[in-house]
Motif scaffolding. Sequence first.
Motif, short mmCIF file in Angstrom:
data_model
loop_
_atom_site.label_atom_id
_atom_site.label_comp_id
_atom_site.label_asym_id
_atom_site.label_seq_id
_atom_site.Cartn_x
_atom_site.Cartn_y
_atom_site.Cartn_z
N SER A 100 -46.25 30.41 -23.22
CA SER A 100 -45.66 31.20 -24.30
C SER A 100 -44.19 30.86 -24.47
CB SER A 100 -45.83 32.69 -23.99
OG SER A 100 -45.11 33.48 -24.89
N PHE A 101 -43.47 30.74 -23.37
CA PHE A 101 -42.06 30.35 -23.44
C PHE A 101 -41.91 28.95 -24.03
CE2 PHE A 101 -41.28 33.54 -19.96
CZ PHE A 101 -40.49 34.38 -20.72
N GLY A 102 -42.82 28.07 -23.68
CA GLY A 102 -42.77 26.71 -24.20
C GLY A 102 -42.84 26.67 -25.72
N LYS A 103 -43.56 27.60 -26.30
CA LYS A 103 -43.70 27.64 -27.77
C LYS A 103 -42.39 28.00 -28.46
CE LYS A 103 -48.62 28.58 -27.75
NZ LYS A 103 -49.68 29.55 -28.01
N ILE A 104 -41.46 28.63 -27.74
CA ILE A 104 -40.17 28.94 -28.34
C ILE A 104 -39.06 28.04 -27.77
CG2 ILE A 104 -40.78 31.30 -28.96
CD1 ILE A 104 -39.11 32.28 -26.57
N GLY A 105 -39.49 26.95 -27.12
CA GLY A 105 -38.52 25.97 -26.66
C GLY A 105 -37.87 26.26 -25.32
N VAL A 106 -38.50 27.11 -24.51
CA VAL A 106 -37.96 27.43 -23.19
C VAL A 106 -38.91 26.90 -22.12
CG1 VAL A 106 -37.27 29.27 -21.60
CG2 VAL A 106 -36.81 29.50 -24.05
N ARG A 107 -38.38 26.06 -21.27
CA ARG A 107 -39.16 25.55 -20.15
C ARG A 107 -38.84 26.40 -18.92
NH1 ARG A 107 -38.09 19.20 -21.32
NH2 ARG A 107 -39.21 19.15 -23.29
N VAL A 108 -39.88 26.84 -18.25
CA VAL A 108 -39.71 27.71 -17.10
C VAL A 108 -39.58 26.87 -15.83
CG1 VAL A 108 -40.73 29.55 -15.70
CG2 VAL A 108 -40.99 29.58 -18.19
N ILE A 109 -38.59 27.21 -15.04
CA ILE A 109 -38.43 26.64 -13.70
C ILE A 109 -38.79 27.78 -12.75
CG2 ILE A 109 -36.82 25.67 -12.02
CD1 ILE A 109 -35.11 24.76 -14.46
N TRP A 110 -39.93 27.65 -12.08
CA TRP A 110 -40.40 28.72 -11.22
C TRP A 110 -39.74 28.64 -9.84
CZ3 TRP A 110 -42.59 32.67 -13.35
CH2 TRP A 110 -43.37 32.50 -14.49
N ALA A 111 -39.29 29.77 -9.36
CA ALA A 111 -38.77 29.90 -8.00
C ALA A 111 -39.80 30.71 -7.22
CB ALA A 111 -37.42 30.61 -8.01
N ALA A 112 -39.98 30.35 -5.96
CA ALA A 112 -40.95 31.07 -5.13
C ALA A 112 -40.40 32.42 -4.69
CB ALA A 112 -41.31 30.22 -3.91
N SER A 113 -39.07 32.54 -4.65
CA SER A 113 -38.43 33.79 -4.22
C SER A 113 -37.03 33.86 -4.82
CB SER A 113 -38.34 33.86 -2.70
OG SER A 113 -37.42 32.87 -2.24
N TYR A 114 -36.43 35.03 -4.76
CA TYR A 114 -35.07 35.18 -5.28
C TYR A 114 -34.08 34.35 -4.46
CZ TYR A 114 -36.78 38.80 -8.34
OH TYR A 114 -37.46 39.47 -9.33
#
Length: 129
Positions: A100-114
Amino acid sequence: RWRRSKAGNFVFSEDDYHTEYADPYRWSNMTQISHLGKYTGLFVGLSMTDPNIRRLIDVTHRQFPEVVNYAVLVRDAAAGRAAGGQGVLQNIFKDVEAESFGKIGVRVIWAASYEEVPVLVRKVCEPDG
C-alpha cells in the motif's frame, strides 16, 4: 485559538491540526508538497497512519512519480512470536501494508525492533548506503 508569531503558525489542538490540513493551499501543506516533490524523504519515528500526511505524499507522488520516499517501520517480531499462529497473519498484514505504501511512492524499510532503527538510519545515511 491560533497564536501567530514571526516564525509562523503553531497548532495546539487536534481541531486546529485538522483545520490546518483541510486547506490545501496553507503554507504548511504547500511547503511539504514542495519538499516531497524535490527531495527523497526518510520518515523515521512516524507511524505513517496519519491520513493527512498520506494524502500529501499521495498527491505529490502523482505529480512527481520519480521521487521516492522511505519509511522506517518496526515489524514487531516479538509480538508475532507471542501471538503464535497469528504471527503469520501479522506478517501478511505488514506485506499488504508495504504494498500500500509502495502505491504512494513510499518504500518501507522494516526494522525488527526499535533498537534496530538507529542502526538502519546510519546505514541509509552512509555514503556507500
